[in-house]
Design a protein around this motif. Structure first.
Motif, PDB file in Angstrom:
ATOM      1  N   ALA A 113       0.829  -1.214   0.000  1.00  0.00           N
ATOM      2  CA  ALA A 113       0.000   0.000   0.000  1.00  0.00           C
ATOM      3  C   ALA A 113       0.857   1.255   0.000  1.00  0.00           C
ATOM      4  O   ALA A 113       0.530   2.255  -0.655  1.00  0.00           O
ATOM      5  N   GLU A 114       1.976   1.224   0.724  1.00  0.00           N
ATOM      6  CA  GLU A 114       2.849   2.389   0.772  1.00  0.00           C
ATOM      7  C   GLU A 114       3.478   2.667  -0.587  1.00  0.00           C
ATOM      8  O   GLU A 114       3.602   3.824  -1.003  1.00  0.00           O
ATOM      9  N   ASP A 115       3.880   1.609  -1.264  1.00  0.00           N
ATOM     10  CA  ASP A 115       4.465   1.779  -2.598  1.00  0.00           C
ATOM     11  C   ASP A 115       3.465   2.426  -3.547  1.00  0.00           C
ATOM     12  O   ASP A 115       3.822   3.301  -4.339  1.00  0.00           O
ATOM     13  N   LYS A 116       2.227   2.000  -3.469  1.00  0.00           N
ATOM     14  CA  LYS A 116       1.206   2.544  -4.366  1.00  0.00           C
ATOM     15  C   LYS A 116       0.899   4.004  -4.040  1.00  0.00           C
ATOM     16  O   LYS A 116       0.662   4.813  -4.941  1.00  0.00           O
ATOM     17  N   ASN A 117       0.921   4.344  -2.767  1.00  0.00           N
ATOM     18  CA  ASN A 117       0.637   5.731  -2.391  1.00  0.00           C
ATOM     19  C   ASN A 117       1.763   6.673  -2.779  1.00  0.00           C
ATOM     20  O   ASN A 117       1.527   7.854  -3.041  1.00  0.00           O
ATOM     21  N   ASN A 118       3.006   6.153  -2.808  1.00  0.00           N
ATOM     22  CA  ASN A 118       4.169   6.978  -3.130  1.00  0.00           C
ATOM     23  C   ASN A 118       4.661   6.739  -4.547  1.00  0.00           C
ATOM     24  O   ASN A 118       5.840   6.963  -4.855  1.00  0.00           O
ATOM     25  N   LEU A 119       3.754   6.281  -5.407  1.00  0.00           N
ATOM     26  CA  LEU A 119       4.148   5.885  -6.757  1.00  0.00           C
ATOM     27  C   LEU A 119       4.809   7.033  -7.510  1.00  0.00           C
ATOM     28  O   LEU A 119       5.903   6.880  -8.074  1.00  0.00           O
TER      29      LEU A 119
END
Length: 269
Positions: A113-119
């Protein structure tokens, strides 16, 4: 030592291919039959013999062996619209792939989820810090040049010259490195160099063979397979355009001395 030997062998093989391939790609003889609906040839009077244009590659009307066109409509014969559509479709494929990864489960995409939010933050950081990567020799100097040859061949098929196609391959490579791939990792200097340069060398080596196959009156299945493998973008885009009912124009400019200029426009669904 073993890795260095492998690289030298790959370079030697590529140089041999550049020298040998044209020798096996001689154009077959063919006969252009007259259109009998136009009447007898006698009706045209005495026909002045014309020296044929020397071999400049199949439909390679950008060659200096062909005379300069007299009208703006056939100048150079570059299909900007077609190449622009090819580029848009290439970018669309990349966006669709990223979108699929985004919605796939974490076990498959490896994005939490963090990776997707900081894409986009990661993308912005990556495009500002290109580097020399440590990928394998096969990826950097075989895989990337192959895709570079696909970019190069697509531009050549759209009527662009060798230098133009090299530039297009470089731009297409940069679009990928600084575009969708930067969402995953930093752009690679090796890829930005080997993709267009290696691709142009491979494309130049394969072009006489592609031209030879196109002149065959009845190409076999393996001929079609070779054309598809050396122009996968054209194959994929053609299938996509036919599925959507997009009409394409095939424009061929032929020159003979300073007398005849013909433009053929073929439309198909």
């Amino acid at each position: 030592m073993r890795r260095a030997t492998t690289r030298v062998a790959a370079i030697v093989a590529l140089l041999v291919l550049l020298r040998v391939a044209p020798a096996f790609a001689e154009e077959p003889t063919y006969v252009l039959l007259p259109d009998k609906s136009l009447g007898s040839l006698d009706a045209f009077g005495t026909l002045e013999p014309v020296e044929p244009v020397e071999s400049a590659g199949v439909l390679d009307f950008l060659s200096p062996l062909y005379p300069a066109p007299e009208t703006e409509s056939v100048k150079w014969g570059r299909d900007w619209l077609g190449l622009g559509r090819d580029t848009a479709l290439i970018f669309s494929y990349q966006v669709v792939t990223i979108t699929m990864f985004y919605f796939l489960p974490e076990s498959v995409s490896k994005w939490n989820a963090e990776d997707k939010n900081n894409l986009f933050q990661r993308w912005w950081h990556n495009v500002q810090t290109p580097h020399w990567d440590h990928d394998s020799f096969a990826i950097n100097y075989i895989g990337h040049p192959y895709f570079g040859s696909a970019y190069y061949t697509r531009a050549r098929e759209r009527g662009f010259g060798e230098l133009d196609s090299l530039v297009y391959a470089a731009l297409a490579s940069a679009m990928y490195e600084f575009g969708t791939e930067a969402l995953f990792e930093r752009p690679s200097y090796q890829d930005l160099i080997s993709t267009p340069i290696g691709g142009a060398l491979i494309g130049l080596a394969l072009e006489p063979i592609r031209s030879w196959i196109k002149l065959k009156p009845d190409p076999k299945w393996y001929d079609q397979l070779f054309l598809a493998a050396t122009d996968p973008i054209g194959l994929l885009n053609g299938m996509f355009e036919r599925a959507l009912g997009i009409k394409s124009d095939l424009r061929v400019d032929l020159g003979q001395g300073n007398r005849i200029y013909v433009q053929l426009r073929l439309n198909w669904n």
